[in-house]
Design a protein around this motif. Sequence first.
Motif, mmCIF file in Angstrom:
data_model
loop_
_atom_site.group_PDB
_atom_site.id
_atom_site.type_symbol
_atom_site.label_atom_id
_atom_site.label_comp_id
_atom_site.label_asym_id
_atom_site.label_seq_id
_atom_site.Cartn_x
_atom_site.Cartn_y
_atom_site.Cartn_z
ATOM 1 N N VAL A 217 0.871 -1.179 0.000
ATOM 2 C CA VAL A 217 0.000 0.000 0.000
ATOM 3 C C VAL A 217 0.904 1.225 0.000
ATOM 4 O O VAL A 217 1.748 1.386 0.878
ATOM 5 N N VAL A 218 0.716 2.038 -1.023
ATOM 6 C CA VAL A 218 1.527 3.253 -1.167
ATOM 7 C C VAL A 218 0.814 4.419 -0.502
ATOM 8 O O VAL A 218 -0.379 4.613 -0.700
ATOM 9 N N ALA A 219 1.552 5.182 0.297
ATOM 10 C CA ALA A 219 1.001 6.408 0.900
ATOM 11 C C ALA A 219 2.036 7.502 0.665
ATOM 12 O O ALA A 219 3.011 7.629 1.422
ATOM 13 N N ASP A 220 1.844 8.261 -0.414
ATOM 14 C CA ASP A 220 2.905 9.187 -0.848
ATOM 15 C C ASP A 220 2.383 10.517 -1.386
ATOM 16 O O ASP A 220 3.115 11.211 -2.111
ATOM 17 N N GLY A 221 1.133 10.862 -1.056
ATOM 18 C CA GLY A 221 0.584 12.135 -1.536
ATOM 19 C C GLY A 221 0.485 12.212 -3.056
ATOM 20 O O GLY A 221 0.399 13.301 -3.618
ATOM 21 N N GLY A 222 0.516 11.063 -3.711
ATOM 22 C CA GLY A 222 0.356 11.014 -5.171
ATOM 23 C C GLY A 222 1.665 11.040 -5.950
ATOM 24 O O GLY A 222 1.655 11.021 -7.186
ATOM 25 N N LEU A 223 2.797 11.020 -5.236
ATOM 26 C CA LEU A 223 4.096 11.167 -5.925
ATOM 27 C C LEU A 223 4.321 10.131 -7.018
ATOM 28 O O LEU A 223 4.750 10.463 -8.121
ATOM 29 N N THR A 224 4.035 8.868 -6.745
ATOM 30 C CA THR A 224 4.311 7.825 -7.734
ATOM 31 C C THR A 224 3.150 7.650 -8.726
ATOM 32 O O THR A 224 3.229 6.793 -9.612
ATOM 33 N N ALA A 225 2.096 8.466 -8.600
ATOM 34 C CA ALA A 225 1.012 8.394 -9.589
ATOM 35 C C ALA A 225 1.459 8.987 -10.923
ATOM 36 O O ALA A 225 0.901 8.674 -11.970
ATOM 37 N N SER A 226 2.459 9.832 -10.873
ATOM 38 C CA SER A 226 2.920 10.501 -12.100
ATOM 39 C C SER A 226 3.958 9.647 -12.815
ATOM 40 O O SER A 226 4.746 8.954 -12.175
ATOM 41 N N ASN A 227 3.970 9.741 -14.142
ATOM 42 C CA ASN A 227 5.020 9.050 -14.904
ATOM 43 C C ASN A 227 6.249 9.936 -15.076
ATOM 44 O O ASN A 227 7.191 9.573 -15.771
ATOM 45 N N GLY A 228 6.237 11.091 -14.443
ATOM 46 C CA GLY A 228 7.412 11.969 -14.472
ATOM 47 C C GLY A 228 7.350 13.047 -15.531
ATOM 48 O O GLY A 228 8.206 13.934 -15.569
ATOM 49 N N GLN A 229 6.337 12.986 -16.407
ATOM 50 C CA GLN A 229 6.220 14.027 -17.436
ATOM 51 C C GLN A 229 5.762 15.333 -16.791
ATOM 52 O O GLN A 229 5.096 15.335 -15.765
ATOM 53 N N PRO A 230 6.106 16.490 -17.403
ATOM 54 C CA PRO A 230 5.695 17.760 -16.808
ATOM 55 C C PRO A 230 4.182 17.938 -16.809
ATOM 56 O O PRO A 230 3.470 17.255 -17.563
ATOM 57 N N ASN A 231 3.693 18.862 -15.967
ATOM 58 C CA ASN A 231 2.271 19.187 -15.892
ATOM 59 C C ASN A 231 1.952 20.099 -17.073
ATOM 60 O O ASN A 231 2.040 21.333 -16.981
#
Length: 270
Positions: free
Chosen positions: A248-262
Motif C-alpha cells: 500500500v503506497v502512501a505518498d501524496g500522489g508522488l508515484t502516480a505521475s510518470n514523471g512528465q511535466p504538468n
Amino acid sequence: MNGNRQGRLHGRVAVITGGASGIGAAAARLFVGEGARVVLGDLAQGAGEALAQELNGLAGAPVARFLRSDVTQLQEVEALVAAAERDFGRLDIMFNNAGIGSFGDTVTLDVAQWKQVIDVDLNGVFHGCKAAIPALRRAGGGAIVNTASISGIGADYGFAAYNAAKAAVINYTRTVALDHAAENIRCNAVCPGWIDTPLTEATSGIEPLARAWREAIPMRRAGNPEEIARVALFLASDEASYVTGTTVVADGGLTASNGQPNIPALLSGL
Ligand SMILES: NC(=O)c1ccc[n+]([C@@H]2O[C@H](COP(=O)([O-])OP(=O)(O)OC[C@H]3O[C@@H](n4cnc5c(N)ncnc54)[C@H](O)[C@@H]3O)[C@@H](O)[C@H]2O)c1
C-alpha cells in the motif's frame, strides 16, 4: 485511553521494530489506542523506554514494554517475540519497521555502507519474519507488516543501497505471503513517500530541497508519521482479512505521475 470502546486491535499483541521514533512510535500510540499491547524494539533506549512509560501511564495498565534490540541480530528480534509471548501471552502482529538510509551511488558508496543498509533494511525484515512466524502459528495466525518505501518501487538518484533493500523487501513480502497464507498469516508492505520524521529531518531542513519535494508531490506536502501508521493499522487489523502479499503506497500522489511535466499548468502559464 481506550475507554469502553473495543478498538480495532482489542486483545491483540504486536511487536514493533524501530518503535522508538517516527512511524514506529506513531504506530505504537495508534495500536495501543486501538486496544493492542505492544513490545517496542529499537536501538534508541531512552526514547523507547520513555514511550513505553507514556503509553502505560495513559492506559493506566501495563500495555507497552521496550527492549533494546538490533534488527540485524536475529536473537535480539527473537527476544522481542519471546517478550510478547511471555509478558502479554501471544503474538498477533509483527511490524517490521526499523530502517536507515544512506546516500551514495554505486561508485561513491563504500562496501561497509552498502552492507549496513542491506543488513538493517532487508536482513532486519527477514529476521522479524523468521522470529515472528512460529509465534503467529502458535496464535492461530496473524499479520506481518513490513515498512518498505516508494524507493523500492522506483529508483532515486544517489540512493543505491536503500533502493536495492526496499525493492527486495517488497518482493520478500510477497514470498512470505505465499508461503504462509494457508496458515492464516498475512504479510503486506506499506510504502511511504516523503514523511516528516527524524529520518528525513536533515534533508527537509534544507529549504530549496524541501520546496523541490513539495513541488514534486501532487498533494504539495510531506506526510506525517500517523498517516503511515494508519495504513499499518489497517493492514494489521481484521479489516484487511483478505489482503495479503500486497503493498500500500502512501505518498501524496508522488508515484502516480510518470514523471512528465504538468502540461496543462505549463500551457496556462504561457
Ligand atoms: N521518513 C520517510 O520519509 C520514509 C519514507 C519511506 C520509508 N521510510 C521507512 O520507514 C521506516 C521508519 O522510518 P522513520 O521515518 O520513522 O525514521 P526514524 O529514524 O524516525 O525511525 C527509525 C527507527 O529505527 C531505529 N533503528 C535504526 N536501525 C536499527 C536497528 N539496527 N535495529 C533496531 N532499530 C533500528 C532507529 O533508532 C529509529 O528509532 C524505515 O524503514 C524507513 O526506511 C521512511
